[in-house]
Design a protein around this motif. Sequence first.
Motif, PDB file in Angstrom:
ATOM      1  N   THR A 176      22.165 -15.971  75.502  1.00 33.74           N
ATOM      2  CA  THR A 176      21.064 -16.822  75.051  1.00 33.74           C
ATOM      3  C   THR A 176      19.851 -15.950  74.763  1.00 33.74           C
ATOM      4  O   THR A 176      19.641 -14.926  75.415  1.00 33.74           O
ATOM      5  N   GLN A 177      19.039 -16.358  73.795  1.00 37.27           N
ATOM      6  CA  GLN A 177      17.846 -15.599  73.448  1.00 37.27           C
ATOM      7  C   GLN A 177      16.567 -16.319  73.862  1.00 37.27           C
ATOM      8  O   GLN A 177      15.462 -15.871  73.530  1.00 37.27           O
ATOM      9  N   VAL A 178      16.650 -17.411  74.599  1.00 38.32           N
ATOM     10  CA  VAL A 178      15.488 -18.243  74.892  1.00 38.32           C
ATOM     11  C   VAL A 178      14.761 -17.734  76.137  1.00 38.32           C
ATOM     12  O   VAL A 178      15.334 -17.737  77.232  1.00 38.32           O
ATOM     13  N   PRO A 179      13.505 -17.299  76.018  1.00 41.44           N
ATOM     14  CA  PRO A 179      12.751 -16.851  77.191  1.00 41.44           C
ATOM     15  C   PRO A 179      12.360 -18.027  78.083  1.00 41.44           C
ATOM     16  O   PRO A 179      12.498 -19.200  77.708  1.00 41.44           O
ATOM     17  N   GLN A 180      11.847 -17.694  79.253  1.00 42.93           N
ATOM     18  CA  GLN A 180      11.312 -18.702  80.143  1.00 42.93           C
ATOM     19  C   GLN A 180       9.911 -19.116  79.683  1.00 42.93           C
ATOM     20  O   GLN A 180       9.253 -18.411  78.933  1.00 42.93           O
ATOM     21  N   ASN A 181       9.491 -20.291  80.144  1.00 43.40           N
ATOM     22  CA  ASN A 181       8.116 -20.773  79.944  1.00 43.40           C
ATOM     23  C   ASN A 181       7.760 -21.013  78.489  1.00 43.40           C
ATOM     24  O   ASN A 181       6.604 -20.843  78.085  1.00 43.40           O
ATOM     25  N   CYS A 182       8.748 -21.418  77.680  1.00 42.15           N
ATOM     26  CA  CYS A 182       8.461 -21.790  76.294  1.00 42.15           C
ATOM     27  C   CYS A 182       8.313 -23.309  76.176  1.00 42.15           C
ATOM     28  O   CYS A 182       9.006 -24.069  76.856  1.00 42.15           O
ATOM     29  N   ALA A 183       7.439 -23.750  75.311  1.00 39.72           N
ATOM     30  CA  ALA A 183       7.241 -25.179  75.072  1.00 39.72           C
ATOM     31  C   ALA A 183       7.921 -25.580  73.768  1.00 39.72           C
ATOM     32  O   ALA A 183       8.154 -24.748  72.888  1.00 39.72           O
TER      33      ALA A 183
ATOM     34  N   ASN B 197      16.866 -17.191  79.506  1.00 38.16           N
ATOM     35  CA  ASN B 197      17.375 -15.891  79.926  1.00 38.16           C
ATOM     36  C   ASN B 197      16.375 -15.247  80.881  1.00 38.16           C
ATOM     37  O   ASN B 197      15.606 -15.946  81.535  1.00 38.16           O
ATOM     38  N   PHE B 198      16.356 -13.920  80.986  1.00 43.21           N
ATOM     39  CA  PHE B 198      15.542 -13.259  82.004  1.00 43.21           C
ATOM     40  C   PHE B 198      14.189 -12.767  81.491  1.00 43.21           C
ATOM     41  O   PHE B 198      13.459 -12.094  82.214  1.00 43.21           O
ATOM     42  N   GLN B 199      13.833 -13.103  80.246  1.00 48.78           N
ATOM     43  CA  GLN B 199      12.493 -12.799  79.740  1.00 48.78           C
ATOM     44  C   GLN B 199      11.501 -13.787  80.360  1.00 48.78           C
ATOM     45  O   GLN B 199      11.624 -14.996  80.161  1.00 48.78           O
ATOM     46  N   GLU B 200      10.520 -13.286  81.088  1.00 54.53           N
ATOM     47  CA  GLU B 200       9.631 -14.158  81.838  1.00 54.53           C
ATOM     48  C   GLU B 200       8.524 -14.769  80.994  1.00 54.53           C
ATOM     49  O   GLU B 200       7.967 -15.799  81.368  1.00 54.53           O
ATOM     50  N   GLU B 201       8.198 -14.148  79.881  1.00 51.48           N
ATOM     51  CA  GLU B 201       7.127 -14.656  79.038  1.00 51.48           C
ATOM     52  C   GLU B 201       7.684 -15.110  77.699  1.00 51.48           C
ATOM     53  O   GLU B 201       8.543 -14.456  77.110  1.00 51.48           O
ATOM     54  N   CYS B 202       7.175 -16.231  77.227  1.00 49.00           N
ATOM     55  CA  CYS B 202       7.616 -16.744  75.932  1.00 49.00           C
ATOM     56  C   CYS B 202       7.020 -15.886  74.804  1.00 49.00           C
ATOM     57  O   CYS B 202       5.834 -15.551  74.823  1.00 49.00           O
ATOM     58  N   VAL B 203       7.849 -15.513  73.858  1.00 49.74           N
ATOM     59  CA  VAL B 203       7.424 -14.722  72.704  1.00 49.74           C
ATOM     60  C   VAL B 203       7.960 -15.386  71.447  1.00 49.74           C
ATOM     61  O   VAL B 203       8.860 -16.234  71.504  1.00 49.74           O
ATOM     62  N   PRO B 204       7.421 -15.052  70.272  1.00 46.86           N
ATOM     63  CA  PRO B 204       7.945 -15.612  69.025  1.00 46.86           C
ATOM     64  C   PRO B 204       9.435 -15.321  68.867  1.00 46.86           C
ATOM     65  O   PRO B 204       9.950 -14.336  69.406  1.00 46.86           O
ATOM     66  N   MET B 205      10.116 -16.158  68.123  1.00 48.95           N
ATOM     67  CA  MET B 205      11.564 -16.050  67.994  1.00 48.95           C
ATOM     68  C   MET B 205      12.000 -14.680  67.500  1.00 48.95           C
ATOM     69  O   MET B 205      13.021 -14.143  67.958  1.00 48.95           O
ATOM     70  N   GLU B 206      11.244 -14.063  66.619  1.00 44.05           N
ATOM     71  CA  GLU B 206      11.636 -12.758  66.090  1.00 44.05           C
ATOM     72  C   GLU B 206      11.545 -11.659  67.148  1.00 44.05           C
ATOM     73  O   GLU B 206      12.113 -10.578  66.979  1.00 44.05           O
ATOM     74  N   GLU B 207      10.864 -11.925  68.265  1.00 42.66           N
ATOM     75  CA  GLU B 207      10.757 -10.953  69.346  1.00 42.66           C
ATOM     76  C   GLU B 207      11.670 -11.284  70.527  1.00 42.66           C
ATOM     77  O   GLU B 207      11.714 -10.532  71.501  1.00 42.66           O
ATOM     78  N   GLN B 208      12.376 -12.390  70.446  1.00 43.11           N
ATOM     79  CA  GLN B 208      13.259 -12.780  71.536  1.00 43.11           C
ATOM     80  C   GLN B 208      14.514 -11.913  71.555  1.00 43.11           C
ATOM     81  O   GLN B 208      14.999 -11.477  70.507  1.00 43.11           O
ATOM     82  N   ILE B 209      15.036 -11.651  72.746  1.00 39.01           N
ATOM     83  CA  ILE B 209      16.167 -10.749  72.937  1.00 39.01           C
ATOM     84  C   ILE B 209      17.360 -11.523  73.458  1.00 39.01           C
ATOM     85  O   ILE B 209      17.248 -12.285  74.421  1.00 39.01           O
ATOM     86  N   TRP B 210      18.502 -11.317  72.834  1.00 42.62           N
ATOM     87  CA  TRP B 210      19.732 -11.937  73.327  1.00 42.62           C
ATOM     88  C   TRP B 210      20.172 -11.240  74.610  1.00 42.62           C
ATOM     89  O   TRP B 210      20.287 -10.020  74.658  1.00 42.62           O
ATOM     90  N   GLN B 211      20.416 -12.037  75.646  1.00 46.17           N
ATOM     91  CA  GLN B 211      20.847 -11.511  76.936  1.00 46.17           C
ATOM     92  C   GLN B 211      22.004 -12.350  77.476  1.00 46.17           C
ATOM     93  O   GLN B 211      22.118 -13.536  77.170  1.00 46.17           O
ATOM     94  N   LEU B 212      22.844 -11.714  78.289  1.00 52.26           N
ATOM     95  CA  LEU B 212      23.956 -12.413  78.931  1.00 52.26           C
ATOM     96  C   LEU B 212      23.478 -13.034  80.238  1.00 52.26           C
ATOM     97  O   LEU B 212      22.713 -12.439  80.995  1.00 52.26           O
ATOM     98  N   LYS B 213      23.962 -14.227  80.511  1.00 50.20           N
ATOM     99  CA  LYS B 213      23.608 -14.956  81.725  1.00 50.20           C
ATOM    100  C   LYS B 213      24.868 -15.617  82.279  1.00 50.20           C
ATOM    101  O   LYS B 213      25.677 -16.148  81.524  1.00 50.20           O
ATOM    102  N   THR B 214      25.039 -15.575  83.603  1.00 49.88           N
ATOM    103  CA  THR B 214      26.181 -16.210  84.255  1.00 49.88           C
ATOM    104  C   THR B 214      25.708 -17.361  85.126  1.00 49.88           C
ATOM    105  O   THR B 214      24.770 -17.212  85.918  1.00 49.88           O
TER     106      THR B 214
END
Length: 371
Positions: free
Chosen positions: A244-251, A307-324
């Motif tokens: 998933t590429q979705v950071p935490q704390n996004c509205a 995912n494990f990104q703690e701050e919400c950033v624009p979609m072009e800066e979001q990083i795909w990460q694996l999560k279990t």
Amino acid sequence: MYRQFFSLIFVAMTGLSLNASAQELSVRGGFSGYWFNADNEQQAVQIEVIDPRSAAVSWLTYDSAGEPVWLAGFGNVRGDTIEATLSRFSGGRFPTASETGAASLDILGLAEIEFTDCQSAELRWTTNNVDFPGGILPLSRLTSGVEGTRCGEAERFQRTIQFSFEQGAGPWSAVFGDFTEATEDSIDTESGWTQLPQPLEDRNGFGLAGTNAPDDLAMFLKAPLDGLRPDTEYRVELAMTFATQVPQNCAGIGGSPGGSVGIKLGASGTEPEVVAENEDSFRFNIDKGGGPVDGGEDALRVGDMTNFQEECVPMEEQIWQLKTVSSQGEEFSATTDSDGKLWVYGGSDSGFEGRTTFFVTDFTVRLAPSS
């Protein structure tokens, strides 16, 4: 010291294993990993269970002068205990040092590691070296072990089935539900086996995507398990790894694109399908729970899309990460059909009124008859 070091390395790992002390312990692969002494964190022991009869042990410690010492050896597994002959390694040099040095090893003595449960053990050792007098050191688990293994699994579950989407989709297929006739053309669903996006492009997985019009779109993967006992209730534990590429704390509209997209895992003797609930509403025929927050009789909510990104950033800066995510620790059961078939499934249940995309890379099922 060791706990702080490995906490940084393993920050993304899932929780520790359930205790297996309810039944007699047998040392297996799930005991592998790093252990430490809670009162003296300068002591770390690495254990690797090779097979049901043998294990490798490394003890990272210090001599009486405070110099680091590496003790290691192979040993035998006997029930809940590992017995290993430890040797001291010395005299070598770092690979790029100007002098190579002549490494040597000297047998130091015998060590026994007896496990109380999946989280605690006792290290006992005897030597003939006055610089390393014998003693006892309580140990606690530091890391949760090797990927794909879990301590106490064999005591609690009789069978483990692991699916990887690295080579293809196998028996898995996608199913989409919780939409209306009015929104059917706008949900724009996609699914299939594919390469993951960067920086995970060296991995493959099963992708699902859909746009949630205001109706809580659910997107699941499903697969049948055959050869089980007919009409039998099974205790079930499920785990799923996804990108998933979705950071935490996004509205977002209707809710967060991460926290408002629940991840659910489940099992049932009934194949998950989408049926017409009324003239214009299409719902699942299993009880997965309503919306992204709650689970149901046939599925558990085990996490969300962040995912494990703690701050919400624009979609072009979001990083795909694996999560279990896992149902470990949750009591969950399902009953097979008359042919001994059980359907397992996992996916998203969205309250976010936007597009959600994720890629499943692995799915694990653990089973045991409830009786």
